[in-house]
Design an enzyme around this catalytic site. Structure first.
Site, PDB file in Angstrom:
ATOM      1  N   ILE A 171       0.814  -1.038   0.217  1.00 21.51           N
ATOM      2  CA  ILE A 171      -0.062  -0.001  -0.040  1.00 21.51           C
ATOM      3  C   ILE A 171       0.871   1.123   0.256  1.00 21.51           C
ATOM      4  CG2 ILE A 171      -1.757   1.420   1.515  1.00 21.51           C
ATOM      5  CD1 ILE A 171      -2.253  -1.679   2.662  1.00 21.51           C
ATOM      6  N   CYS A 172       0.533   2.107  -0.696  1.00 22.35           N
ATOM      7  CA  CYS A 172       1.264   3.547  -0.760  1.00 22.35           C
ATOM      8  C   CYS A 172       0.383   4.404   0.099  1.00 22.35           C
ATOM      9  CB  CYS A 172       1.562   3.883  -2.161  1.00 22.35           C
ATOM     10  SG  CYS A 172       2.356   5.553  -2.269  1.00 22.35           S
ATOM     11  N   LEU A 173       0.695   4.440   1.271  1.00 20.99           N
ATOM     12  CA  LEU A 173      -0.029   5.715   2.222  1.00 20.99           C
ATOM     13  C   LEU A 173       0.932   6.165   2.854  1.00 20.99           C
ATOM     14  CD1 LEU A 173      -2.829   6.709   2.865  1.00 20.99           C
ATOM     15  CD2 LEU A 173      -2.748   4.657   4.846  1.00 20.99           C
TER      16      LEU A 173
END
Lengths: 746, 180
Positions: free
Chosen positions: B114-116
């Protein structure tokens, strides 16, 4: 038959005896003299009846000479034997006397009779005693024989009578009573000693002393708790008891120093007995002493001092636990009462036993009982907040407010470290002496329960405040500040928000009012931070709804991101009803207001119509509300369930009158869901965990659920209990169970 | 003088043992924090998000469930994620992956990464499992198309119908996690 040798030997013996008795006097004149002397001596010594009138007078010189003669002839042992035999024969005289006196005593029960008997015995004893010239051996043989005979004839009742006599020599407890003449008691004790009664009845003498002490302690100390009694008792002992003890126990003493040495042993026994009696008494009274605290300080100090001498700690614990079980820990006692008694127990036992071992043992059942009571937390919290109406607070106001103490691990590196007291149990935890609140809070494993209850209580109290009473809010704020010190800042953050809501409401209301004046003054609370309030489906009819809507609009303009959700059932409404003939003013709960508003459109309503008119409301609540108006004379119940508005008052005092009556507005605190149902609450927590694991981990077997539940704090159910719980959840349609595997229904 | 002070300094060896002891303490305090977070999460009843430790022996591996927010293409779908806490949590962010394939501009379709930002450079110790789950839930409805991990998805985002088709092509409904 006889040989010559035998014959000559007998002759020699006879000759020898003859020479000894005859003293080499001519003929048998010596023998005659001895026989006369023997007769005189035995006759002189023979015990005679002292009651007999004719006393034979002896010429002491000739008697002495006769005794001398017997002694010289070495016939003294035989004389003694004869004398003792004579005494045995004459002892019936003494026995008769004893029987006589005992009969008299049994009739009169007067120890004076026994006293006379003792003196009479003494007379017999002195009358029969051999003259001192015969030497100590004969005298002691006589004394021994006399006493042996005496003890054999004394009836069993004598010991009882003797005890009564001893008791009569005691100094009376009442200081005003005329004391026995000391001389008389001195004589009687001397007589006891001479007759050997003292040695034989030693235990009786001691028991007289013990009983006297016991009686005195009970008489002076029972119920006397306000001052320490031990010193007074000691003074009494040294003033009264010691002077009595001198007689039986320090007879031989010639000076004070010797007397002291002689009395040491018995004195400490008596002192111990006094301590023990007092200790037993206080142990029996301990429950009431605790009730009386702090007025019973003296008794507690006594008990502390006594316990140091007398090892009665276990008995004290037993007694107090029993009293608590019988008098305190039953359904009839109020929780508040139990709490205050518990606090008093803490304080009292701290005085008696500072290390707290006794307290720990006594407190354990109380704490366990309190834990089971549903309203314990509420009681404690109410007390913490300091309700106005309840005068007596559990907490001493002088006690400094301090943070809750956690039971800490013992610091063995402390140079002042002391081992636990010897009678401390394995699970004994020494807690710090001073802080009562910490002790109360520690009844439960976590303080969270208290904080929750505190929120509920605060919510109730804040919502009960009407007419923006700043002072009351300030008081709550002060309370919370104090509690923050105890429970810590973080725990009470929610309360802080609640208080802030109160002031914010006022500010917001001020702004809204300035934009558009309204008679509605709401208290705006943040839903997340308040305990769940009982919701209600009342919809305010007519003008109330209009007012609410207008207010909501203004509010939305002021705070566009927020939305007002009305809780119309909380709060009060001030109404002025204008009827045809009168005006009625009232402060009423909203439901009442809603109903009367409905009546403004139509004068006759049935209950069901009314209920439908305000949305949905409990029927009994509706009837209650209507009855308020009936009481005020505004409505009348025509037939059952049908109410009519009285535009014209029905009472005889009708006519244009101006009623100002205030209905009993909602006095009871606003309904807030209570935390009382702890058990159910707890199960709700566990259910959340079960829900959580079944959501994420899918289908699980029961044993896995059980082992995963250890993540839930305080989970202590057995797998059987869990199975029953899951079964209940299945019946409610929350889960599906197949082959021991459980799945959440979605 | 300098020598004197150095000789007065405590020997090195005990310091080392202190470190070992404190690291054990740290592990205990991390477990405690995770326990608290679990409790908070269980009691919070935020709709559509949930998580629980994978098994009863290890508090550091969790499994979570996120339901797609209503009024988004993800509505009605539930995604399983794995959460793995480092031993120095909460000073370092947990590692989070989608276990259910999730067609989303900021999620790696195959690996689940996840790119958060709050899971990387913007991580702070004040975040908790609950805040992460909430952030992920809102990420589903509001992707950051500026830095896509799945450029195809980013491209399709503005055509919901096409996006939904792709999404449903990859989506697999939840199954039970096999018990270890």
């Amino acid at each position: 038959m006889a040989t010559d040798a035998l014959r000559s030997q007998v002759a020699a013996k006879w000759q020898d005896a003859f020479t000894r008795l005859n003293h080499g006097e001519p003929g048998i004149s010596g023998l005659i003299t001895f026989s006369q002397a023997w007769n005189l001596a035995t006759d002189f010594l023979r015990p005679k009846n002292i009651a007999a009138a004719n006393k034979q007078a002896y010429n002491m010189n000739s008697v002495r000479a006769a005794l001398e003669m017997v002694n010289r002839c070495r016939r003294l042992p035989v004389l003694l034997e004869t004398f003792l035999e004579d005494m045995r024969k004459s002892y019936y005289l003494v026995a008769n006397d004893v029987t006589l006196y005992m009969q008299e005593y049994e009739a009169a029960q007067d120890p004076a009779v026994i006293s006379r008997l003792v003196f009479r015995l003494l007379e017999w004893y002195t009358a029969w005693s051999p003259p001192p010239e015969l030497g100590a051996t004969i005298f002691s043989a006589y004394t021994l024989n006399f006493q042996t005979h005496l003890f054999s004839i004394l009836p069993p009742t004598f010991s009882q009578a003797f005890k009564a006599l001893c008791a009569s020599t005691l100094p009376p407890s009442d200081p005003d009573a005329v004391p026995n003449p000391a001389t008389q008691s001195r004589e009687i004790w001397a007589a006891f000693d001479t007759l050997g009664l003292l040695d034989r009845y030693e235990s009786i003498v001691a028991s007289v002393g013990y009983e006297h002490i016991e009686a005195h302690v009970l008489a002076t100390c029972t119920g006397e708790w306000s001052r320490p009694m031990l010193d007074e008792l000691r003074t009494w002992m040294s003033d009264k008891m010691v002077s009595w003890m001198l007689l039986p126990y320090a007879r031989g003493a010639t000076n004070a120093e010797e007397a002291r040495v002689l009395l040491q042993g018995v004195g400490s026994r008596f002192d111990f007995h006094m301590n023990k009696t007092l200790c037993d008494l206080r142990t029996r009274e301990i429950f009431d002493i605790i009730i009386d605290f702090p007025d019973s300080m003296g008794a507690l100090q006594d008990l502390r001092d006594c316990l140091q001498r007398v090892d009665q700690r276990a008995a004290l614990v037993q007694s107090l636990r029993k009293a608590n079980r019988k008098r305190l820990l039953h359904p009839g006692a109020e929780t508040k009462l139990i709490l205050s008694q518990y606090v008093a127990t803490i304080k009292c036992l701290r005085i008696i036993d500072p290390p707290g071992v006794l307290l720990f043992k006594v407190a354990d059942p109380i704490r366990r009982y309190l834990r089971e009571r549903p309203d314990t937390i509420r009681s404690i919290v109410t007390n913490l907040v300091g309700d106005d109406d309840s005068g007596d607070s559990l907490v001493d106001e002088n006690e400094p407010i301090q943070p809750l103490q956690q039971p800490d691990i013992e610091d063995y590196s402390d140079p002042n470290w002391e081992p636990e007291p010897i009678d401390a149990g394995p699970d004994f935890r020494a807690n710090k002496p001073s802080d009562i609140i910490s002790t109360l809070v520690s009844i439960y494993d976590s303080k969270d329960l208290f904080v929750k209850e505190l929120q509920v209580l605060l919510a109730q109290r804040l919502l009960a405040i009407t007419d923006d009473d700043t002072e009351k809010i300030e008081r709550e704020r002060r309370n919370i500040e104090i509690l923050k010190i105890r429970f810590g800042e973080a725990a009470l953050q929610v309360c802080e928000v609640m208080l802030k809501d109160m002031t914010d409401s006022k500010r917001i209301d001020g702004h809204v009012q300035s934009q558009k004046a309204s008679i509605v003054h709401p208290t705006i609370i943040s839903r997340h931070f308040w305990p769940s309030l009982e919701s209600s489906d009342i919809v305010m009819p007519g003008q109330f709804q209009k007012l609410q809507e207008q207010y909501s609009q203004e509010f939305t303009i002021f705070k566009p991101d927020k939305r007002l959700r009305w809780l119309p059932h909380l709060g009060t409404v001030h109404l002025e009803l204008q009827l045809e003939d009168r005006t009625v003013e009232a402060d009423v709960p909203p439901l009442e207001a809603a109903f009367i508003e409905l009546f403004s459109s139509k004068t006759v309503w049935t209950v069901d119509e009314l209920i439908a008119g305000v949305g949905s409301v409990d029927r009994s609540a509706a009837l209650n509300a209507l009855i308020t108006w009936v009481d005020l004379g505004v409505l009348k119940e025509d037939t059952e369930g049908t109410f009519r508005l009285l535009e014209v008052a029905e009472e005889p005092s009708a006519g244009p009158s101006h009623h100002v009556r205030t209905a009993p507005a909602a006095i009871e605190l606003p309904p807030v869901t209570s935390v009382q149902q702890q058990q159910a609450e707890q199960m709700k927590v566990y259910w959340k965990f079960i829900e959580g694991m079944l959501t994420n981990l899918g289908t699980l077997p029961l044993d896995r659920i059980q082992s995963m539940l250890k993540y839930a704090p305080g989970y202590d159910r057995t797998i059987e209990q869990l199975a029953a719980f899951m079964e209940a959840a299945r019946r409610e349609g929350l889960v599906t169970g197949r082959d021991g595997m459980w799945r959440l229904n979605t | 003088m300098e020598q004197l002070t150095t000789s007065l300094a405590p020997p090195r060896a005990p310091q080392k043992s202190n470190v070992a002891g404190s690291s054990q303490q740290v592990a205990g305090s991390v477990a405690k924090r995770l326990g608290n977070e679990l409790m908070t999460l269980m009691m919070s009843s935020s709709p559509g998000i949930s998580a629980f430790p994978k098994n009863d022996g290890n508090l550091f591996e969790w499994i979570g469930t996120i339901e797609g927010p209503a009024d988004t293409v993800y509505a009605g779908l539930a995604f399983r994620i794995s959460i793995s806490f480092p031993s120095n949590y909460p000073y370092v962010a947990p590692t989070i992956k989608f276990e259910t394939p999730c067609y989303h501009p900021n999620v790696d379709l195959t690996g689940g990464a996840i790119c958060l930002d709050i899971l990387q450079d913007k991580w702070s110790a004040v975040y908790s499992v609950q805040t992460i789950l909430l952030s992920l839930q809102s990420l589903l409805g509001e992707p950051n198309n500026a830095s896509p991990l799945n450029p195809d998805a980013a491209g399709l985002w503005n055509t919901p119908d096409a996006f939904k088709t792709q999404l449903m092509k990859h989506y697999r409904p939840l199954k039970d996690v096999t018990a270890p």
